[in-house]
Design a protein around this motif. Structure first.
Motif, short mmCIF file in Angstrom:
data_model
loop_
_atom_site.label_atom_id
_atom_site.label_comp_id
_atom_site.label_asym_id
_atom_site.label_seq_id
_atom_site.Cartn_x
_atom_site.Cartn_y
_atom_site.Cartn_z
N ASN A 162 0.81 -1.39 0.13
CA ASN A 162 0.04 -0.11 0.04
C ASN A 162 0.79 1.24 -0.02
O ASN A 162 0.32 2.47 0.14
N GLY A 163 2.20 1.11 -0.34
CA GLY A 163 2.87 2.26 -0.41
C GLY A 163 3.13 3.27 0.61
O GLY A 163 3.16 2.70 1.80
N ALA A 164 3.56 4.46 0.33
CA ALA A 164 3.93 5.51 1.53
C ALA A 164 2.73 6.17 2.15
O ALA A 164 1.84 6.52 1.21
N LEU A 165 2.82 6.65 3.17
CA LEU A 165 1.81 7.35 3.82
C LEU A 165 1.52 8.71 2.91
O LEU A 165 0.45 9.10 2.79
N TYR A 166 2.87 9.07 2.47
CA TYR A 166 2.64 10.46 1.92
C TYR A 166 1.97 10.58 0.55
O TYR A 166 1.21 11.32 0.38
N ASP A 167 1.78 9.26 -0.17
CA ASP A 167 1.15 9.32 -1.47
C ASP A 167 -0.24 9.12 -1.20
O ASP A 167 -1.22 9.55 -1.72
N HIS A 168 -0.83 8.74 0.00
CA HIS A 168 -2.32 8.73 0.65
C HIS A 168 -2.65 9.99 1.05
O HIS A 168 -3.81 10.44 0.95
N LEU A 169 -1.84 10.84 1.79
CA LEU A 169 -2.17 12.23 2.14
C LEU A 169 -2.14 13.29 0.97
O LEU A 169 -2.91 14.01 0.99
N HIS A 170 -1.30 12.81 0.10
CA HIS A 170 -1.16 13.97 -1.14
C HIS A 170 -1.12 13.28 -2.47
O HIS A 170 -0.13 13.12 -3.24
N PRO A 171 -2.42 12.68 -2.82
CA PRO A 171 -2.33 11.81 -4.14
C PRO A 171 -2.18 12.72 -5.38
O PRO A 171 -2.66 13.86 -5.20
N LYS A 172 -1.30 12.19 -6.28
CA LYS A 172 -1.33 12.86 -7.41
C LYS A 172 -2.13 13.03 -8.51
O LYS A 172 -2.33 13.86 -9.02
N ASN A 173 -2.91 11.74 -8.55
CA ASN A 173 -3.84 11.55 -9.37
C ASN A 173 -5.40 11.94 -8.94
O ASN A 173 -6.46 11.59 -9.74
N GLU B 193 -6.98 10.43 -6.47
CA GLU B 193 -7.75 9.17 -5.97
C GLU B 193 -7.23 9.30 -4.64
O GLU B 193 -5.98 9.09 -4.36
N GLU B 194 -8.09 9.31 -3.62
CA GLU B 194 -7.83 9.29 -2.20
C GLU B 194 -8.25 7.96 -1.82
O GLU B 194 -9.05 7.22 -2.24
N SER B 195 -7.36 7.52 -0.53
CA SER B 195 -7.43 6.33 -0.06
C SER B 195 -8.81 6.25 0.83
O SER B 195 -8.85 7.14 2.06
N SER B 196 -9.91 5.35 0.69
CA SER B 196 -10.82 5.58 1.59
C SER B 196 -10.38 4.80 2.94
O SER B 196 -11.10 5.12 4.13
N VAL B 197 -9.41 3.96 3.13
CA VAL B 197 -9.11 3.47 4.09
C VAL B 197 -8.48 4.51 5.25
O VAL B 197 -8.78 4.42 6.38
N LEU B 198 -7.64 5.16 4.85
CA LEU B 198 -6.98 6.55 5.32
C LEU B 198 -7.93 7.58 5.50
O LEU B 198 -7.37 8.62 6.12
N ASN B 199 -9.22 7.52 5.25
CA ASN B 199 -10.03 8.67 5.36
C ASN B 199 -10.76 8.59 6.69
O ASN B 199 -12.12 8.66 6.43
N SER B 200 -10.29 7.90 7.67
CA SER B 200 -11.13 7.69 8.96
C SER B 200 -9.98 8.39 9.95
O SER B 200 -8.93 7.93 9.83
N TRP B 201 -10.41 8.84 11.12
CA TRP B 201 -9.50 9.36 12.11
C TRP B 201 -8.68 8.14 12.82
O TRP B 201 -7.87 8.14 13.11
N LYS B 202 -9.81 7.34 13.11
CA LYS B 202 -9.00 5.99 13.65
C LYS B 202 -8.18 5.23 13.06
O LYS B 202 -7.00 5.08 13.58
N LEU C 124 -8.31 20.67 10.71
CA LEU C 124 -8.36 19.23 10.33
C LEU C 124 -8.48 19.13 8.83
O LEU C 124 -9.34 19.82 8.03
N ASP C 125 -8.07 18.03 8.35
CA ASP C 125 -8.15 17.68 6.90
C ASP C 125 -9.74 17.48 6.62
O ASP C 125 -10.42 16.55 7.16
N VAL C 126 -10.32 18.24 5.88
CA VAL C 126 -11.99 18.20 5.54
C VAL C 126 -12.17 16.97 4.64
O VAL C 126 -13.43 16.41 4.74
N ARG C 127 -11.21 16.37 4.17
CA ARG C 127 -11.73 15.02 3.51
C ARG C 127 -11.99 13.85 4.34
O ARG C 127 -13.00 13.19 4.19
N VAL C 128 -11.54 14.14 5.58
CA VAL C 128 -11.85 12.99 6.70
C VAL C 128 -13.09 13.21 7.26
O VAL C 128 -13.89 12.35 7.69
N GLY C 129 -13.48 14.80 7.26
CA GLY C 129 -14.71 14.99 8.19
C GLY C 129 -14.48 15.54 9.44
O GLY C 129 -13.50 15.06 10.15
N GLN C 130 -15.47 16.13 10.16
CA GLN C 130 -15.30 16.33 11.33
C GLN C 130 -15.37 15.05 12.31
O GLN C 130 -16.22 14.23 12.04
N PRO C 131 -14.76 14.91 13.25
CA PRO C 131 -14.49 13.81 14.21
C PRO C 131 -15.76 13.56 14.96
O PRO C 131 -16.48 14.71 15.29
#
Length: 786
Positions: free
Chosen positions: A563-574, A576-585, A718-725
């Motif tokens: 699943n690559g680097a954390l950087y690529d999921h936080l700052h995707p070039k294309n 496409e955002e990771s649904s797995v990392l779009n949760s605060w947990k 906070l990152d708006v892509r994750v939403g308010q906790p």
């Protein structure tokens, strides 16, 4: 084979009916709540959760929440308590209800001190501070002190007393019966003490069993015949040192019996009229009653239970490590091997050796034997050193360089230092505090040094990495084709490859350049990473598979991180955002994984290892989304003393570099803490370490986020892509934010240790798990277990 027939089970249940006797407890991986005859154990991880069963109940075992890792458990008359791994919190369950669903967790403690050796009595709960600075009590109802200062071990609790052994091998007891028990052992030098209902037994420094109510073994009480005891209402059982078998004796009749014939046990516990043990053969749990003629042995429907308490300080294992304990503990922790002789397995407080009346000739013989043993060990160590030096100097024909110092030229305005002045609201020289009083002390400052020393130890070693030919690695990557390129590291390009045996790997190839200073830097980075990863092994460090050295080619082969680097999921070039990392947990879990990997480098390697390039692109995610720290090309051995630093030119990545390091050229383990703090802010905000603000000006995530956090307005960054906790997530995110602010303090001495950071992130993750249904918020009480 031991089987429990139906009549035997009926007899056992009759014998074990609730009585006025109160169970007692000490820290173990098995515990008994006597009133309901409930037996619980800590299972293999991860996580090392708690499962329970009852003798005579043929149904399967049942888990009790929360589903987190526990290091040990202890039982009382009607309750059980479990100490969370790391000692940062403990939970208790009321076991008086016969329904398995009634086991609702109540958290009695959650920081700020680390705990160990939890011991539950009839009502009181006692624990020793991690670092052994004193004993604390909960639910003491004014019968016990809230805290007793001093260094203690072998903590145990009875119906109305708690006892422990101090550094002079004397017994100290507290509670209504404490003075009476303590007086009995006043003239004894004790290795361990064990509590029953209203009595206690000890194994003294001569290896003999002594009990306060006269319940000494009926058979000859020879020195070091027994290695551990378990005391119930009015009976005592002991494990023989020679073969692990159990013998019990009744305090009323004095009769002795062997309830389970020749079965060997790793450990035993008792409560009320019930005794249970963990078998050596398969780590199953057997229980029996007190009837000499029919002890009614029953095997509980529990899975395999840990054969001992997992600890992080491997150096405290005086008699070695339990076989395969690294896998049993599912991490860098280990289980200590039991000693064949209790004189070797004495408490960490180093009591004096057993006192025997030897003759002068026997003293002389022992002296010669000690001299011969020490001489043999020294000779063997010397030979090993010579062989190693020959192998390194002749076979390798080169020196492994751990020090690499590429120069980073700071910009005119100080590079990432911009925005850190007090005028911008960034960190000042004083430590940050949260705007709320509840967060004013989020770090265990007072005990951090003690904790670090307690948890430090030698690094875990593994077999030497495989050596590959260049031809093999070229074939694995289709001759290093562009299609297989997946990234870059501190000294080259990284390719995805598939070895001839089918293993998927990541292959880092050094840039081929002439023999210049740049080449020497690349060579040093290669040797540094090879040296470190060849000897370090941890589930949160990327594992090295092998290497290749041919002419000017330098390649390192790692396990492939799907699943690559954390950087690529936080700052995707294309986009496409990771649904797995779009949760605060999940984001907090990734931070915790990375922090545990760095803590391993700082606290378990001696001397500590400084990574020097902690950033989100060096935190990789495997197929199961477990985070691992990678890229050790810039790593160095740190100073042995916590307050010392290395003086050398700055190296690393702009935006993540410690201001003290690139400004004063002072490198410490706290430099890695700063880098992780930047990563934490990056994860919370979704912003790069250096990014352009709304006006197009470059700014750092530190200068952007810190003022809002300090002002108590975490939600604004906070990152708006994750939403308010959610409600409990909000508290967790706030804790992570305040932790990050402390990490990026300008002064390294004001930053927390990695142990402190791990503890905070564990607490944050637990809060997120509560909001996801693992723990009902209504079931948690911080005040009382009643």
């Amino acid at each position: 084979m031991l089987t429990a027939a139906i009549p035997a089970v009926v007899t056992l249940l009759a014998v074990l009916s609730p009585s006025p006797a109160c169970a007692t407890g000490s820290a173990s991986t098995i515990a008994i709540a006597a009133d309901s005859s409930t037996v619980c154990g800590v299972t293999y991880g991860p996580p090392s959760s708690v499962l329970c069963a009852r003798p005579g109940d043929r149904a399967s075992s049942f888990p009790i929440p929360p589903n987190i890792s526990f290091s040990s458990i202890s039982g009382g008359s009607a309750s059980l308590c479990g100490l969370r791994s790391g000692g940062t919190a403990f939970f208790c369950w009321n076991a008086s209800d016969s329904s398995a669903t009634a086991f609702r967790p109540k958290r009695l403690y959650n920081g700020p001190y680390g705990l160990e050796e939890l011991a539950v009595g009839a009502g009181q709960i006692a624990s020793i501070d991690l670092g052994r600075t004193g004993v604390r009590w909960w639910r003491e109802n004014r019968r016990f002190p809230s805290f007793a200062n001093g260094s203690y071990s072998s903590l145990t609790s009875g119906q109305s007393f708690t006892c422990a052994v101090n550094t002079s091998n004397s017994v100290r007891c507290w509670g209504p019966l404490g003075d009476e028990i303590q007086e009995f052992f006043a003239n004894s030098t004790v290795l361990r003490i064990y509590a029953g209902d209203n009595h206690a037994c000890s194994i003294d420094t001569g290896g003999r069993v002594v009990c306060s109510n006269g319940q000494t073994p009926p058979s000859p009480n020879s020195a070091f015949e027994f290695r551990s005891l378990a005391l119930g209402f009015n009976h005592t059982c002991a494990v023989r040192r020679t073969n692990g078998t159990v013998v019990c004796w009744d305090g009323v009749t004095g009769g002795e019996y062997a309830p389970v014939n020749m079965t060997a046990f790793e450990l035993i516990v008792a409560g009320g009229n019930l005794t249970c043990g963990l078998t050596t053969a398969n780590f199953s749990v057997l229980c029996w009653g007190v009837d000499r003629n029919n002890p009614a042995v029953a095997r509980l429907p529990l899975p395999e239970i840990l054969p001992g308490i997992c600890i992080s300080n491997q150096s405290s294992c005086r008699c070695g490590v339990f076989p395969n304990s690294e896998n049993l503990c599912s991490g860098s922790e280990v289980i200590c091997q039991r000693c064949d002789d209790l004189t070797q397995q004495s408490s960490p407080l180093s009591p004096p050796p057993p006192q025997f009346p030897p003759s002068s000739s026997s003293r002389t013989n022992r002296g010669w034997r000690a001299f011969a043993i020490i001489g043999s060990v020294g000779t063997f160590a010397g030979l090993c050193s010579i062989v190693y030096c020959i192998w390194v100097g002749i076979c390798r024909r080169k020196k492994v360089h751990n020090s690499v110092q590429p120069t980073i030229t700071a910009s005119a305005n100080g590079g990432p230092h911009t925005g850190h002045s007090s005028g911008t609201g960034g960190p000042s020289s004083s430590p940050f505090v949260s705007p709320s009083a509840s967060r004013s002390r989020i770090f265990r400052r007072q005990g951090s040094r003690v904790m670090n020393r307690q948890r430090s130890g030698p690094s875990s070693f593994k077999d030497r990495a495989e050596e590959f030919s260049f031809e093999e690695l070229a074939a694995a990557t289709n001759n290093f084709s562009f299609e297989t390129k997946i990234g870059g590291g501190s000294f080259g390009t990284v390719y995805k490859g598939k070895l001839a045996d089918g293993r998927e790997v990541a292959i880092k190839r050094s840039d081929t350049v002439p023999r210049t200073n740049k080449f020497q830097e690349k060579e040093s980075a290669f040797q540094s990473e090879l040296a470190f990863l060849s000897r370090l092994h941890h589930k949160h460090l990327v594992a090295l598979v092998g290497y290749c050295e041919e002419k000017e080619e330098r390649l390192l082969v790692y396990e492939y991180m799907k699943n690559g680097a954390l950087y690529d999921h936080l700052h995707p070039k294309n986009g496409e955002e990771s649904s797995v990392l779009n949760s605060w947990k999940m984001r907090i879990k990734v931070l915790l994984d990375a922090a545990r990997g760095i803590e391993y480098l700082h606290s378990y390697a001696v001397p500590p290892i400084i990574h020097r390039d902690i950033k989100s692109s060096n935190i990789l995610l495997d197929a199961n989304w477990v985070a691992r720290v990678s890229d050790f090309g810039l790593s160095l051995m740190g100073p042995e003393s916590e307050g010392d630093h290395l003086s050398l030119r700055a190296a690393g990545t702009v935006g993540y570099m410690d201001p003290e390091y690139y400004g004063l050229q002072h490198l410490t383990v706290k430099s890695d803490v700063y880098g992780l703090g930047v990563v934490m802010l990056e994860v919370l905000t979704g912003r790069r370490a250096i990014f352009k603000d709304d006006d197009g000006n470059p700014t750092s995530v530190v200068a952007y986020a810190v003022p809002f956090v300090v002002a108590g307005e975490v939600g604004k960054v906070l990152d708006v892509r994750v939403g308010q906790p959610l409600q409990h997530e909000a508290e967790a995110v706030e804790l992570v934010a305040y932790t990050a602010v402390h990490c990026v303090n300008l002064e390294g001495k004001e930053r927390p240790s990695m142990t402190d950071i791990v503890a905070n992130l564990e607490s944050a993750l637990a809060l997120c798990e509560e909001s996801h249904g693992t723990i009902s918020s209504a079931s948690i009480s911080l005040a009382s277990v009643d």
